[in-house]
Design an enzyme around this catalytic site. Structure first.
Site, PDB file in Angstrom:
ATOM      1  N   ASP A 153      32.287  41.021  36.687  1.00 42.76           N
ATOM      2  CA  ASP A 153      31.789  39.666  36.924  1.00 42.76           C
ATOM      3  C   ASP A 153      32.896  38.616  36.970  1.00 42.76           C
ATOM      4  OD1 ASP A 153      29.102  39.912  37.426  1.00 42.76           O
ATOM      5  OD2 ASP A 153      28.468  39.628  35.351  1.00 42.76           O
ATOM      6  N   LYS A 177      32.369  35.479  38.902  1.00 46.08           N
ATOM      7  CA  LYS A 177      31.535  34.369  38.426  1.00 46.08           C
ATOM      8  C   LYS A 177      32.367  33.170  38.000  1.00 46.08           C
ATOM      9  CE  LYS A 177      27.259  36.695  37.092  1.00 46.08           C
ATOM     10  NZ  LYS A 177      26.336  37.033  35.998  1.00 46.08           N
TER      11      LYS A 177
END
Length: 409
Positions: free
Chosen positions: A269, A272
């Site tokens: 991630d 993000k």
């Protein structure tokens, strides 16, 4: 770094300062309270920077910005104490820098960035020259940046003068006020090439070499940075890696393959970091445009990891964590044989962690509820069964470990 040049800091000091600049916000789950405090007018500047009680400006661009800022976050249910947030941010960022192997000068600088010259800052109430020099430089630099970005050069230099002797070391303020007429330099800070220019300032001695254990520690530290982006995904990457390792053991992955999967899970991630906090923290369904932006994060993950030689080998695996066997995933719609075992495993681990974690718009699901949902989607049935087996064999211990991690906030 311009201040470092004018102060003629040594090569070692420039390395320490640059590291602190890179990691000063590593432990920050959002800059709302920090930006609010930085941009809050001082008593002396209220006539210049007024904000009416109803959120309307009194004909001033600065007030208009603060009004927009206020309206944006007015619906927050509970406003955190800025002091508590600053102390937590300082301690997390300091810890991350230490884990990444940065010098004590860097970690101490990060801890003291919010100390004020007059002793009224955080987290330790240091005063004057008790505050590390790098911290004094960074506090002034980031405040100048905030005001310059929103309000222009004159506003940035005015706030520096007004807070000289309270927030800022007066001698540093005198230096930056001497830059007033350097129009080209100020304009370069808003140039599309500003980031590249900042990266080009990295001291040559800043490069570090690490072995496999060091690489694992870097991945874990960056997982903490990623998960600090939003309070709703705290420890998400760490938990995904935990589930991925469980699945990998059930599938009999070789040691090297398991290590690579673990790193991919920790960093899946990282993209993000390129998504607005307002989207990540939204307590409700996303709009079509917000969904489109959110679904870009695996692409950003790919772009970030493939540029780092130590991470490029698993960039594909990490970036495919929202893809599905039937091609209905995102952002590329990859399907079937193009998804290897590691990518399929990571997709299952990520979905399971998300479903069993609490979100602002729903309660966490039980193991059986989560597995039932996963089985209805086009993710890998073999990896799903491996997860079911792993969690069935150690449900009490594993769920206790993960729950404990989630509560440590």
């Amino acid at each position: 770094m311009r201040l470092a040049e004018e102060l003629d800091l040594s090569a070692f000091d420039r390395v320490a300062l640059y590291g602190a600049l890179l990691l000063k916000d590593a432990g920050c789950s959002g800059n709302v309270s920090r930006v609010s405090e930085v941009l809050q007018p001082t008593a002396a500047s209220v006539p210049w920077h007024p904000v009416m009680a109803d959120g309307n400006s009194a004909g001033n661009d600065g007030a208009g910005f603060l009004a927009r800022f206020s309206r944006r976050f007015r619906k927050t249910a509970a406003v955190p104490d800025p002091a508590v947030d600053i102390v937590a941010r300082a301690e997390r960022s300091e810890g991350i820098a230490a884990r990444l192997g940065f010098s004590r000068a860097t970690t101490e600088a990060i801890r003291s960035i919010d100390e004020h010259w007059n002793g009224e800052g955080y987290p330790d109430g240091k005063i004057g020259h008790e505050i590390p020099q790098f911290s004094r430089i960074i506090l002034l630099a980031q405040t100048l940046d905030a005001f310059h970005t929103e309000l222009g050069v004159a506003a940035a230099l005015r706030i520096a003068r007004e807070r000289s002797g309270t927030w800022f070391e007066p001698s540093l303020v005198r230096i930056v006020r001497g830059w007033r007429d350097d129009v080209g330099w100020w304009e370069s800070l808003k140039s599309p090439d500003a980031t590249a220019a900042a990266l080009a300032l990295e001291p040559t001695q800043h490069t570090r070499f690490v072995d496999d254990s060091g690489l694992d520690e870097i991945a874990r530290a960056f997982a903490d940075i990623i998960d600090s982006k939003s309070p709703y995904t705290y420890q998400h990457s760490t938990n995904v890696a935990r589930y991925a390792r469980k699945i990998g053991r059930e599938l009999g992955l070789e040691r090297d393959d398991a290590a690579t999967l673990n790193r991919a899970a920790l960093l899946h991630d990282v993209g993000k970091l390129g998504i607005a906090s307002g989207i990540l923290n939204k307590a409700g369904p996303l709009t079509a445009d917000e969904r489109r932006q959110m679904e870009m994060h695996p692409r950003y993950t790919w772009e970030i990891l493939q540029r780092v030689s130590a991470f490029a080998g698993f960039a594909r695996t990490a970036a495919f964590h929202h893809e599905k066997l039937d091609g209905s995933g995102y952002p590329w719609g990859v399907k079937g044989d193009d998804l290897d075992t590691a990518a399929r495993t990571l997709a299952v681990a990520d979905m399971y962690e998300a479903l069993t974690a609490s979100r602002p718009y729903r309660a966490s699901l039980s193991r059986d509820e989560a597995l039932k949902i996963i089985n209805t989607t086009a993710v890998c049935p073999i990896a799903t069964e491996a997860l079911a087996s792993a969690t069935r064999a150690s449900v009490p211990r594993l769920e206790l470990e993960v729950s404990s991690i989630r509560r440590t906030r």
